[in-house]
Write an enzyme that holds these catalytic residues in place. Structure first.
Site, PDB file in Angstrom:
ATOM      1  CG  ASP A  20      23.112  -6.293  11.615  1.00  0.00           C
ATOM      2  OD1 ASP A  20      23.899  -6.959  10.933  1.00  0.00           O
ATOM      3  OD2 ASP A  20      22.803  -5.107  11.340  1.00  0.00           O
ATOM      4  CB  THR A  38      16.995   5.265  10.516  1.00  0.00           C
ATOM      5  OG1 THR A  38      17.328   5.774  11.813  1.00  0.00           O
ATOM      6  CG2 THR A  38      17.107   6.398   9.504  1.00  0.00           C
ATOM      7  CG  LEU A  39      11.323   4.519   8.386  1.00  0.00           C
ATOM      8  CD1 LEU A  39       9.892   5.043   8.413  1.00  0.00           C
ATOM      9  CD2 LEU A  39      11.325   3.016   8.150  1.00  0.00           C
ATOM     10  CD  GLU A  40      18.265   3.652   4.428  1.00  0.00           C
ATOM     11  OE1 GLU A  40      19.099   3.290   5.274  1.00  0.00           O
ATOM     12  OE2 GLU A  40      17.971   2.965   3.428  1.00  0.00           O
ATOM     13  NE  ARG A  87      -0.761  -2.448  -4.168  1.00  0.00           N
ATOM     14  CZ  ARG A  87      -1.592  -3.401  -4.547  1.00  0.00           C
ATOM     15  NH1 ARG A  87      -2.748  -3.078  -5.097  1.00  0.00           N
ATOM     16  NH2 ARG A  87      -1.284  -4.659  -4.374  1.00  0.00           N
ATOM     17  CB  SER A 127      -0.938   0.010   1.214  1.00  0.00           C
ATOM     18  OG  SER A 127      -1.772  -1.117   1.165  1.00  0.00           O
TER      19      SER A 127
HETATM   20  O1  LIG Z   1      16.595   0.487   6.663  1.00  0.00           O
HETATM   21  C1  LIG Z   1      17.222   0.187   7.687  1.00  0.00           C
HETATM   22  C2  LIG Z   1      18.103  -0.920   7.720  1.00  0.00           C
HETATM   23  C3  LIG Z   1      18.781  -1.201   8.904  1.00  0.00           C
HETATM   24  N1  LIG Z   1      18.583  -0.428  10.019  1.00  0.00           N
HETATM   25  C4  LIG Z   1      19.277  -0.725  11.283  1.00  0.00           C
HETATM   26  C5  LIG Z   1      19.162  -2.202  11.665  1.00  0.00           C
HETATM   27  C6  LIG Z   1      20.518  -2.756  11.429  1.00  0.00           C
HETATM   28  O2  LIG Z   1      20.801  -3.786  12.371  1.00  0.00           O
HETATM   29  C7  LIG Z   1      21.423  -1.542  11.595  1.00  0.00           C
HETATM   30  C8  LIG Z   1      22.714  -1.632  10.850  1.00  0.00           C
HETATM   31  O3  LIG Z   1      22.446  -1.880   9.499  1.00  0.00           O
HETATM   32  P1  LIG Z   1      23.645  -2.263   8.521  1.00  0.00           P
HETATM   33  O4  LIG Z   1      24.462  -3.362   9.151  1.00  0.00           O
HETATM   34  O5  LIG Z   1      23.103  -2.471   7.156  1.00  0.00           O
HETATM   35  O6  LIG Z   1      24.455  -0.879   8.579  1.00  0.00           O
HETATM   36  P2  LIG Z   1      25.993  -0.572   8.368  1.00  0.00           P
HETATM   37  O7  LIG Z   1      26.094   0.674   7.602  1.00  0.00           O
HETATM   38  O8  LIG Z   1      26.703  -1.788   7.832  1.00  0.00           O
HETATM   39  O9  LIG Z   1      26.421  -0.280   9.876  1.00  0.00           O
HETATM   40  P3  LIG Z   1      27.312  -1.166  10.870  1.00  0.00           P
HETATM   41  O10 LIG Z   1      28.733  -0.930  10.422  1.00  0.00           O
HETATM   42  O11 LIG Z   1      27.010  -0.631  12.236  1.00  0.00           O
HETATM   43  O12 LIG Z   1      26.857  -2.600  10.679  1.00  0.00           O
HETATM   44  O13 LIG Z   1      20.646  -0.442  11.124  1.00  0.00           O
HETATM   45  C9  LIG Z   1      17.738   0.674   9.996  1.00  0.00           C
HETATM   46  O14 LIG Z   1      17.553   1.377  10.986  1.00  0.00           O
HETATM   47  N2  LIG Z   1      17.082   0.942   8.816  1.00  0.00           N
END
Ligand SMILES: O=c1ccn([C@H]2C[C@H](O)[C@@H](COP(=O)(O)OP(=O)(O)OP(=O)(O)O)O2)c(=O)[nH]1
Length: 178
Positions: free
Chosen positions: A112, A120-122, A99, A96
């Protein structure tokens, strides 16, 4: 394999999955619906630098909603605080929201094992769209892990996004050595 609704409930009872606030009606057959928190943010600078700490400005979504535009990149946050101590949580969009042309993550929405915090939302949009705090924005799905985990995310020294608050968190790429 993805956890079913019953398995998610069992894991919540065991304490290996935590979703706060939790509402039974948000549990789908194999997912849990999460909602848009009240804070949004944008980067202060138009031009970002992956080696630098790019600062953001946060603002509250008004009651009457807030219009997102395609040429702006937003960071949002889930209302829900979650913990996953034994499964890999993935944040996915909802059909939804898709769309309406709303994307909620820029790359993988993978979490993880051991991640504790708000997500966090991108956010980016395909055409102007008004959004509201508390609206369903995505869904969490959970995958079992093959093998033992040596270091969970909340135990890692250099985990950049552990314990994310109820406000969007900017990229911490600047903490990587490259
Ligand atoms: O859209 C997302 C995706 C992930 N996370 C959170 C959950 C995840 O456990 C953490 C770390 O994500 P990721 O391992 O992909 O980030 P990184 O850039 O590799 O950071 P790090 O070096 O701390 O692992 O961020 C979000 O808040 N939003």
């Amino acid at each position: 394999m993805i956890l079913s609704d019953k398995r998610i409930l069992e894991e919540m009872e065991k304490g290996t999955i935590l979703i706060e606030p939790y509402d039974r009606s948000c549990l789908g057959s194999n997912s849990y619906d999460v909602h848009l928190g009240r804070w949004l943010a944008t980067y202060k600078n138009h031009q970002l630098d992956a080696k630098q700490h790019n600062e953001i400005a946060s603002f509250e979504i008004p009651e009457e909603g807030f219009i997102l535009y395609p040429h702006i990149f937003y960071l949002g946050v889930t209302e829900e605080y979650t913990e996953s101590h034994a499964h890999v949580p993935f944040l996915e969009g909802k059909s939804s929201t898709g769309r309406l042309g709303i994307d909620i993550h820029a790359t993988a929405g993978k979490g993880d094992v051991g991640f504790c915090g708000h997500w966090t939302l991108e956010i980016s949009v395909k055409q102007p769209v008004k959004i509201y705090k508390g609206m369903p924005i995505g869904q969490l799905i959970y995958f079992p892990v093959e093998g033992e985990i040596a270091v969970k995310y909340n135990q890692k020294q250099n985990a950049k996004y552990s314990g994310q608050p109820d406000k969007p968190v900017e990229s911490m790429m600047w903490k990587n050595k490259f």
